[in-house]
Design a protein around this motif. Structure first.
Motif, PDB file in Angstrom:
ATOM      1  N   VAL A   1       0.874  -1.176   0.000  1.00  0.00           N
ATOM      2  CA  VAL A   1       0.000   0.000   0.000  1.00  0.00           C
ATOM      3  C   VAL A   1       0.909   1.223   0.000  1.00  0.00           C
ATOM      4  CG1 VAL A   1      -1.778   1.278   1.254  1.00  0.00           C
ATOM      5  CG2 VAL A   1      -1.795  -1.236   1.264  1.00  0.00           C
ATOM      6  N   THR A   2       0.762   2.076  -1.010  1.00  0.00           N
ATOM      7  CA  THR A   2       1.765   3.128  -1.180  1.00  0.00           C
ATOM      8  C   THR A   2       1.197   4.339  -1.912  1.00  0.00           C
ATOM      9  OG1 THR A   2       3.983   3.587  -2.063  1.00  0.00           O
ATOM     10  CG2 THR A   2       2.574   2.135  -3.372  1.00  0.00           C
ATOM     11  N   SER A   3       1.786   5.494  -1.660  1.00  0.00           N
ATOM     12  CA  SER A   3       1.548   6.678  -2.486  1.00  0.00           C
ATOM     13  C   SER A   3       2.870   7.156  -3.101  1.00  0.00           C
ATOM     14  CB  SER A   3       0.906   7.796  -1.650  1.00  0.00           C
ATOM     15  OG  SER A   3       1.703   8.088  -0.513  1.00  0.00           O
ATOM     16  N   ASP A   4       3.885   6.287  -3.078  1.00  0.00           N
ATOM     17  CA  ASP A   4       5.209   6.603  -3.611  1.00  0.00           C
ATOM     18  C   ASP A   4       5.187   6.469  -5.136  1.00  0.00           C
ATOM     19  OD1 ASP A   4       7.883   6.350  -4.604  1.00  0.00           O
ATOM     20  OD2 ASP A   4       8.569   5.837  -2.591  1.00  0.00           O
ATOM     21  N   PRO A   5       5.425   7.550  -5.873  1.00  0.00           N
ATOM     22  CA  PRO A   5       5.349   7.482  -7.334  1.00  0.00           C
ATOM     23  C   PRO A   5       6.295   6.445  -7.940  1.00  0.00           C
ATOM     24  CG  PRO A   5       5.402   9.768  -6.617  1.00  0.00           C
ATOM     25  CD  PRO A   5       5.688   8.932  -5.406  1.00  0.00           C
ATOM     26  N   THR A   6       7.483   6.277  -7.370  1.00  0.00           N
ATOM     27  CA  THR A   6       8.441   5.318  -7.925  1.00  0.00           C
ATOM     28  C   THR A   6       7.931   3.893  -7.782  1.00  0.00           C
ATOM     29  OG1 THR A   6      10.272   6.796  -7.403  1.00  0.00           O
ATOM     30  CG2 THR A   6      10.814   4.490  -7.810  1.00  0.00           C
ATOM     31  N   VAL A   7       7.395   3.569  -6.609  1.00  0.00           N
ATOM     32  CA  VAL A   7       6.864   2.219  -6.377  1.00  0.00           C
ATOM     33  C   VAL A   7       5.680   1.956  -7.299  1.00  0.00           C
ATOM     34  CG1 VAL A   7       5.785   0.707  -4.672  1.00  0.00           C
ATOM     35  CG2 VAL A   7       7.669   2.199  -3.992  1.00  0.00           C
ATOM     36  N   ILE A   8       4.810   2.943  -7.448  1.00  0.00           N
ATOM     37  CA  ILE A   8       3.635   2.784  -8.307  1.00  0.00           C
ATOM     38  C   ILE A   8       4.058   2.603  -9.761  1.00  0.00           C
ATOM     39  CG2 ILE A   8       1.627   4.031  -9.230  1.00  0.00           C
ATOM     40  CD1 ILE A   8       1.294   5.176  -6.354  1.00  0.00           C
ATOM     41  N   ALA A   9       5.020   3.376 -10.215  1.00  0.00           N
ATOM     42  CA  ALA A   9       5.480   3.284 -11.604  1.00  0.00           C
ATOM     43  C   ALA A   9       6.067   1.916 -11.923  1.00  0.00           C
ATOM     44  CB  ALA A   9       6.512   4.374 -11.883  1.00  0.00           C
ATOM     45  N   GLU A  10       6.671   1.267 -10.931  1.00  0.00           N
ATOM     46  CA  GLU A  10       7.342  -0.008 -11.160  1.00  0.00           C
ATOM     47  C   GLU A  10       6.462  -1.220 -10.878  1.00  0.00           C
ATOM     48  OE1 GLU A  10      10.878   0.153  -8.805  1.00  0.00           O
ATOM     49  OE2 GLU A  10      11.895   1.542 -10.172  1.00  0.00           O
ATOM     50  N   ALA A  11       5.253  -1.004 -10.386  1.00  0.00           N
ATOM     51  CA  ALA A  11       4.378  -2.120 -10.028  1.00  0.00           C
ATOM     52  C   ALA A  11       3.954  -2.913 -11.265  1.00  0.00           C
ATOM     53  CB  ALA A  11       3.145  -1.592  -9.301  1.00  0.00           C
ATOM     54  N   GLU A  12       3.755  -4.191 -11.072  1.00  0.00           N
ATOM     55  CA  GLU A  12       3.263  -5.030 -12.167  1.00  0.00           C
ATOM     56  C   GLU A  12       1.779  -4.813 -12.413  1.00  0.00           C
ATOM     57  OE1 GLU A  12       4.214  -9.120 -11.776  1.00  0.00           O
ATOM     58  OE2 GLU A  12       6.374  -8.788 -11.924  1.00  0.00           O
ATOM     59  N   ARG A  13       1.050  -4.475 -11.346  1.00  0.00           N
ATOM     60  CA  ARG A  13      -0.369  -4.159 -11.486  1.00  0.00           C
ATOM     61  C   ARG A  13      -0.760  -3.191 -10.382  1.00  0.00           C
ATOM     62  NH1 ARG A  13      -2.062  -8.943 -13.044  1.00  0.00           N
ATOM     63  NH2 ARG A  13       0.109  -9.603 -13.151  1.00  0.00           N
ATOM     64  N   LEU A  14      -1.846  -2.465 -10.620  1.00  0.00           N
ATOM     65  CA  LEU A  14      -2.221  -1.358  -9.747  1.00  0.00           C
ATOM     66  C   LEU A  14      -3.682  -1.487  -9.352  1.00  0.00           C
ATOM     67  CD1 LEU A  14      -0.582   1.142  -8.867  1.00  0.00           C
ATOM     68  CD2 LEU A  14      -1.578   2.384 -10.795  1.00  0.00           C
ATOM     69  N   VAL A  15      -3.967  -1.256  -8.063  1.00  0.00           N
ATOM     70  CA  VAL A  15      -5.341  -1.238  -7.573  1.00  0.00           C
ATOM     71  C   VAL A  15      -5.636   0.170  -7.057  1.00  0.00           C
ATOM     72  CG1 VAL A  15      -6.990  -2.189  -5.918  1.00  0.00           C
ATOM     73  CG2 VAL A  15      -5.270  -3.684  -6.975  1.00  0.00           C
ATOM     74  N   LEU A  16      -6.739   0.719  -7.512  1.00  0.00           N
ATOM     75  CA  LEU A  16      -7.159   2.066  -7.132  1.00  0.00           C
ATOM     76  C   LEU A  16      -8.452   1.939  -6.333  1.00  0.00           C
ATOM     77  CD1 LEU A  16      -6.473   5.088  -7.544  1.00  0.00           C
ATOM     78  CD2 LEU A  16      -7.848   5.009  -9.638  1.00  0.00           C
ATOM     79  N   PRO A  17      -8.333   1.793  -5.009  1.00  0.00           N
ATOM     80  CA  PRO A  17      -9.538   1.648  -4.193  1.00  0.00           C
ATOM     81  C   PRO A  17     -10.134   3.013  -3.880  1.00  0.00           C
ATOM     82  CG  PRO A  17      -7.633   1.525  -2.783  1.00  0.00           C
ATOM     83  CD  PRO A  17      -7.122   1.770  -4.183  1.00  0.00           C
TER      84      PRO A  17
END
Length: 200
Positions: free
Chosen positions: A30-46
């Motif tokens: 669970v993150t709001s870090d742009p770098t972690v989000i950019a590198e994720a394999e998939r993203l969940v937007l709750p």
């Protein structure tokens, strides 16, 4: 690389989504870090709450363009599905992510149907889509919402609550569930499992 990143915008259902994904064996952060989000394999937007506030938080965290440009599987849940659309009339109006044309509106009010729509409703009109594999026509899902997305070509499943409710949508690599799959028993778990198995 982080397997699945849940975008943290202060939504109340973030932890329950995390636990549901972890029960399915996902590596979740669970993150709001742009770098972690950019590198994720998939993203969940709750999301739980107001569209305008969510978009303001997204902008303040520097995530709006990043999420708009994310080219791997993305799943919006509840408010997260609504954020996939162009705009919402909630609280005077909000501009949203714009992946799907149309305006999110307050649910039609009927005397015998309270708003918010809260509880179990059946899914119907399921389209042939990998995220719906193994989900039966008439399966129950758990809804909590006062606003409803427009019915467009992106709709892949509906529910009935006085009128048709677009319960799931898809455009390209982005999917949405108006209901809470983390609270939707076997059908919800299957949808989340299918999402985790989509090719990144």
């Amino acid at each position: 690389m982080t397997q699945t990143a849940i975008v943290h915008l202060g939504a109340g259902n973030t932890a329950s989504v995390q636990f549901a994904l972890e029960r399915l064996g996902a590596d979740v952060v669970v993150t709001s870090d742009p770098t972690v989000i950019a590198e994720a394999e998939r993203l969940v937007l709750p999301g739980v709450g107001a569209a305008g506030y969510a978009m303001e938080r997204m902008a303040a965290l520097g995530l709006t363009d990043l999420i708009k440009g994310f080219d791997r599987p993305l799943l919006g849940l509840c408010l997260g599905q609504q954020l996939l659309f162009a705009e919402s009339e909630e609280n005077g109006g909000a501009t949203m992510l714009g992946f799907i044309p149309g305006r999110v509106t307050r649910m039609p009010v009927r005397d015998d149907l309270p708003v918010p729509h809260m509880g179990w409703s059946q899914l119907h009109g399921l389209k042939d889509d990998p995220i719906l594999e193994g989900v039966a026509e008439g399966a129950y899902a758990y809804f909590v919402h006062s606003y409803v997305c427009p019915d467009t070509d992106a709709t892949i499943a509906c529910a009935a609550y006085g009128a048709e409710v677009p319960a799931m949508v898809r455009t390209g690599n982005r999917w949405g569930c108006q209901f809470h799959p983390e609270r939707s028993a076997a059908a919800g778990a299957r949808i989340l499992k299918n999402f985790l198995e989509l090719p990144a």
